[in-house]
Design an enzyme around this catalytic site. Structure first.
Site, PDB file in Angstrom:
ATOM      1  N   LYS A 130      -8.142 -55.680 -66.539  1.00 35.19           N
ATOM      2  CA  LYS A 130      -7.233 -56.210 -67.551  1.00 35.19           C
ATOM      3  C   LYS A 130      -5.764 -55.960 -67.234  1.00 35.19           C
ATOM      4  CE  LYS A 130     -10.221 -56.468 -71.612  1.00 35.19           C
ATOM      5  NZ  LYS A 130     -11.481 -56.447 -70.891  1.00 35.19           N
ATOM      6  N   LYS A 172      -7.355 -50.102 -74.907  1.00 30.82           N
ATOM      7  CA  LYS A 172      -8.396 -50.987 -74.365  1.00 30.82           C
ATOM      8  C   LYS A 172      -8.919 -50.448 -73.050  1.00 30.82           C
ATOM      9  CE  LYS A 172      -7.029 -55.504 -76.236  1.00 30.82           C
ATOM     10  NZ  LYS A 172      -6.686 -56.901 -75.863  1.00 30.82           N
ATOM     11  N   GLY A 178     -16.294 -57.232 -75.125  1.00 26.57           N
ATOM     12  CA  GLY A 178     -17.202 -57.084 -76.254  1.00 26.57           C
ATOM     13  C   GLY A 178     -16.817 -55.978 -77.221  1.00 26.57           C
ATOM     14  N   GLY A 179     -15.547 -55.581 -77.226  1.00 29.15           N
ATOM     15  CA  GLY A 179     -15.096 -54.555 -78.159  1.00 29.15           C
ATOM     16  C   GLY A 179     -15.371 -53.132 -77.731  1.00 29.15           C
ATOM     17  N   LEU A 217      -0.365 -56.216 -82.786  1.00 27.35           N
ATOM     18  CA  LEU A 217       0.172 -57.155 -83.776  1.00 27.35           C
ATOM     19  C   LEU A 217      -0.714 -57.088 -85.013  1.00 27.35           C
ATOM     20  CD1 LEU A 217       0.863 -60.200 -81.416  1.00 27.35           C
ATOM     21  CD2 LEU A 217       2.438 -58.372 -82.094  1.00 27.35           C
ATOM     22  N   LYS A 251     -16.804 -61.397 -81.958  1.00 29.70           N
ATOM     23  CA  LYS A 251     -16.659 -62.680 -82.637  1.00 29.70           C
ATOM     24  C   LYS A 251     -17.881 -62.975 -83.506  1.00 29.70           C
ATOM     25  CE  LYS A 251     -13.915 -64.290 -78.733  1.00 29.70           C
ATOM     26  NZ  LYS A 251     -13.935 -65.058 -77.469  1.00 29.70           N
ATOM     27  N   ASN A 304     -11.340 -64.815 -69.224  1.00 26.61           N
ATOM     28  CA  ASN A 304     -12.764 -64.658 -68.938  1.00 26.61           C
ATOM     29  C   ASN A 304     -13.167 -65.673 -67.885  1.00 26.61           C
ATOM     30  OD1 ASN A 304     -13.359 -62.570 -70.845  1.00 26.61           O
ATOM     31  ND2 ASN A 304     -13.090 -64.095 -72.449  1.00 26.61           N
ATOM     32  N   ARG A 306     -15.972 -66.980 -66.823  1.00 31.58           N
ATOM     33  CA  ARG A 306     -17.371 -67.390 -67.022  1.00 31.58           C
ATOM     34  C   ARG A 306     -17.435 -68.389 -68.172  1.00 31.58           C
ATOM     35  NH1 ARG A 306     -17.764 -64.899 -71.815  1.00 31.58           N
ATOM     36  NH2 ARG A 306     -16.894 -62.797 -72.050  1.00 31.58           N
ATOM     37  N   VAL A 309     -19.667 -67.711 -74.876  1.00 31.16           N
ATOM     38  CA  VAL A 309     -20.703 -67.886 -75.907  1.00 31.16           C
ATOM     39  C   VAL A 309     -20.397 -69.124 -76.747  1.00 31.16           C
ATOM     40  CG1 VAL A 309     -21.740 -66.874 -77.977  1.00 31.16           C
ATOM     41  CG2 VAL A 309     -21.201 -65.410 -76.011  1.00 31.16           C
TER      42      VAL A 309
END
Length: 459
Positions: A130, A172, A178-179, A217, A251, A304, A306, A309
Site C-alpha cells: 500500500k 493500515k 478486507g479490513g 477523513l 463492504k 486492487n 483483480r 466482489v
C-alpha cells in the site's frame, strides 16, 4: 450493446484452452460459467471441506489440493501449480481473495508456463504494497490524503509520525485488505496499543507486520473506478461504484453508478485513473479505490489488481462481461478507444452466513432485473473455514428509488434455512431514511450498529 474490444480472435487461436480456477464459492462458479460460454475447458480445485461444493460439480474436472485449512490448500502455491500440471491446464484464473493479488503466485505461473489471468507479477508487487502503491500513484498524478512517508514497524516511531499528520488517524496494514490490521485512532494516548493490535492482526492474516498511516477523513464516501487495460497500453475507465455502506471496513452493499458524484468529478476521476494506470504497463482488470469528500475532492486509497466482489453491478449497468474481458486481454485482444455507455442503476447486497451448517431450505429470487451469484444449493453444507459471504443479490432497473424498492422485495422473497444469515440486517438497512436519502458515509453503518448494540444493552 457495448463492445470493449476490436476484432475478436477465434478461440482456437488463443494461447490457452484449459483454465484452472484457483478459487472456490460463487466466484469460482462465475468463472467456470464464463469459461464454458467461451468454449474453454475448466479445472476446479477444492479442499477436503469443499469436496461437494458446486464449483467442483460444474467444472469439466476437479482435483483436491489439500485439507480444509486454507494455508494448506487454497493458499498453497506448489499444490495449485502441480494441480494445473497434472490436469493439463494452460492458464490459471485466481478470482478474488486467496492468491489473487499474490505476486509470488503470478510469478510461479509465469515460471511454469501457465498464463495468469491478471496483471504480471511486477505490477501486482508494485500495487500490492500500500505505501509503495501510494508513492507510485502520487508520482503518476493521483491526489492523496496525508500519510506516512514510509512503512512503519515501531509503535513509538509511528506515534511521532502520527502527530505530524494529525489526529484522528487511520492505521493500515501495508499488505492488507478486507479490513484486517486497520483501525481508527482518535487520540495520541490510544495510539501505541492500537498500533500493536493492528500489527498482530496483520502478522496473522498476511505474515507481514509493516504498517502505514493515513489522515482520517470523518465523513467521506467510498468510490471506486473500474478499469481495464490491454497489452498494448490502452486503459479504459468503464464505470464507477459507490461502496460506502461498510461494517468494520467490510463492504455490505454497493451501487452503480455513484449518484453522489457530479459529472465533472466523475470525468476527472476517470481520466486521472486512465492516465495514472497507463504509466504502469498494467494489463487486465483493476479497481482504483478513493475516498470522496465532495465535488472535486477525491483521494487515492489503493488499487486492487483483480476482479472485485462487486463487479456484477458494473456488468449490469454497462452490458459487459468482465470475466470474459479478462480472458480476452490475456489472449491479446485490444480495447476500443471509447468508454462504454452506462445506463440504468444497479445495487448489490452481500449475504453472509453468521453460522456454518447445512442448507435445509433454499429459495432464491428471480424475475426481470434480478441476478443472484451464489454457490449454494439445497443440502449443501456451508463450512466454517472460509469467508462468510455465501451469495450476492444484484438488482437493476431504471433508477435508484425503483431499484431500492425492488431489492426490498427481493430480500423479502429470499429463503435460506438451516443457517443464520444477515438477511434481516439487509432488510433493515434498506428501510433506513439516511440510506434512502443518500445521507451516509463510510462510518455510518458502524455507528448505526454501535447505537443498536447500546440500545439493546440499555434495555
Amino acid at each position: 450493446m457495448n463492445h470493449l474490444f476490436n476484432l475478436h480472435k477465434p478461440i482456437n487461436q488463443w494461447p490457452f484452452h484449459k483454465v484452472l480456477v484457483a478459487n472456490r464459492g460463487e466466484i469460482a462458479v462465475r468463472i467456470i460459467r464464463a469459461c464454458h460460454q467461451l468454449g474453454l475447458q475448466t479445472v476446479a480445485i477444492y479442499s477436503t471441506a469443499d469436496k461437494d461444493a458446486l464449483h467442483t460439480k460444474l467444472a469439466d474436472s476437479a482435483i483436491c489440493i489439500g485439507p480444509a485449512n486454507a494455508a494448506n490448500s487454497y493458499l498453497n502455491i506448489n499444490n495449485i501449480i502441480t494441480a494445473a500440471q497434472l490436469t493439463g491446464a494452460d492458464a490459471i484464473h485466481p478470482g478474488y481473495g486467496f492468491l489473487s493479488e499474490n505476486a509470488d503466485f503470478a510469478r510461479a505461473c509465469e515460471q511454469n508456463h501457465l498464463i495468469f489471468i491478471g496483471p504480471n507479477a511486477d505490477a501486482i508487487s508494485l500495487l500490492g504494497n500500500k505505501e509503495q502503491a501510494r508513492e507510485t500513484m502520487k508520482q503518476a498524478g493521483m491526489p492523496l490524503v496525508k500519510g506516512s512517508p514510509t512503512v512503519l514497524t515501531d509503535s513509538k516511531v509511528a506515534l511521532a509520525e502520527a502527530k505530524k499528520i494529525g489526529f484522528p488517524i487511520m492505521i493500515k496494514a501495508s499488505a492488507g485488505g478486507g479490513g484486517k490490521g486497520m483501525r481508527v485512532v482518535d487520540y495520541p494516548e490510544q495510539f501505541e496499543s492500537t498500533f500493536d493490535l493492528c500489527q498482530d492482526e496483520a502478522r496473522s492474516a498476511f505474515d507481514d507486520d509493516h504498517m502505514y498511516l493515513e489522515q482520517y477523513l470523518t465523513h467521506p464516501r467510498h468510490i471506486e473506478i473500474q478499469l481495464i487495460a490491454d497489452k498494448a497500453g490502452k486503459v479504459l475507465a468503464i464505470g464507477e461504484r459507490d461502496c460506502t455502506i461498510q461494517a468494520n471496513h467490510q463492504k455490505v452493499m454497493e451501487e452503480a453508478p455513484a449518484v453522489a458524484l457530479d459529472d465533472a468529478t466523475r470525468q476527472k476521476m476517470f481520466s486521472t485513473c486512465e492516465q495514472a494506470v497507463g504509466k504502469l504497463h498494467y494489463e487486465g482488470v483493476g479497481t482504483v479505490e478513493f475516498l470522496y469528500n465532495g465535488p472535486g475532492a477525491f483521494y487515492f486509497m489503493e488499487m486492487n489488481t483483480r476482479i472485485q466482489v462487486e463487479h456484477p453491478i458494473t456488468e449490469q449497468t454497462t452490458n459487459l462481461d468482465l470475466i470474459d474481458a479478462q480472458f480476452r486481454v490475456a489472449a491479446g485482444e485490444t480495447l476500443v478507444d471509447t468508454r462504454p455507455t452506462v445506463s440504468n442503476f444497479a445495487l448489490e447486497c452481500r449475504i453472509t452466513a453468521l453460522t456454518p451448517g447445512k442448507i435445509t431450505g433454499l429459495h432464491l429470487p428471480g424475475g426481470l432485473g434480478v441476478r443472484v451469484d451464489t454457490a449454494l444449493y439445497q443440502g449443501y453444507t456451508v463450512p466454517p473455514n472460509y469467508d462468510a459471504m455465501i451469495a450476492k443479490l444484484i438488482v437493476f432497473g431504471p433508477n435508484r428509488p425503483a431499484v431500492l424498492n425492488k431489492m426490498r422485495n427481493v430480500i423479502d422473497e429470499t429463503v435460506i434455512s438451516g443457517i443464520s444469515t444477515n438477511l434481516e440486517l439487509l432488510a433493515q438497512l434498506l428501510a433506513e431514511p439516511d440510506l434512502i436519502a443518500e445521507k451516509t458515509d463510510v462510518n455510518w453503518l458502524d455507528q448505526q450498529l454501535a447505537q443498536k448494540e447500546a440500545d439493546t444493552y440499555d434495555n
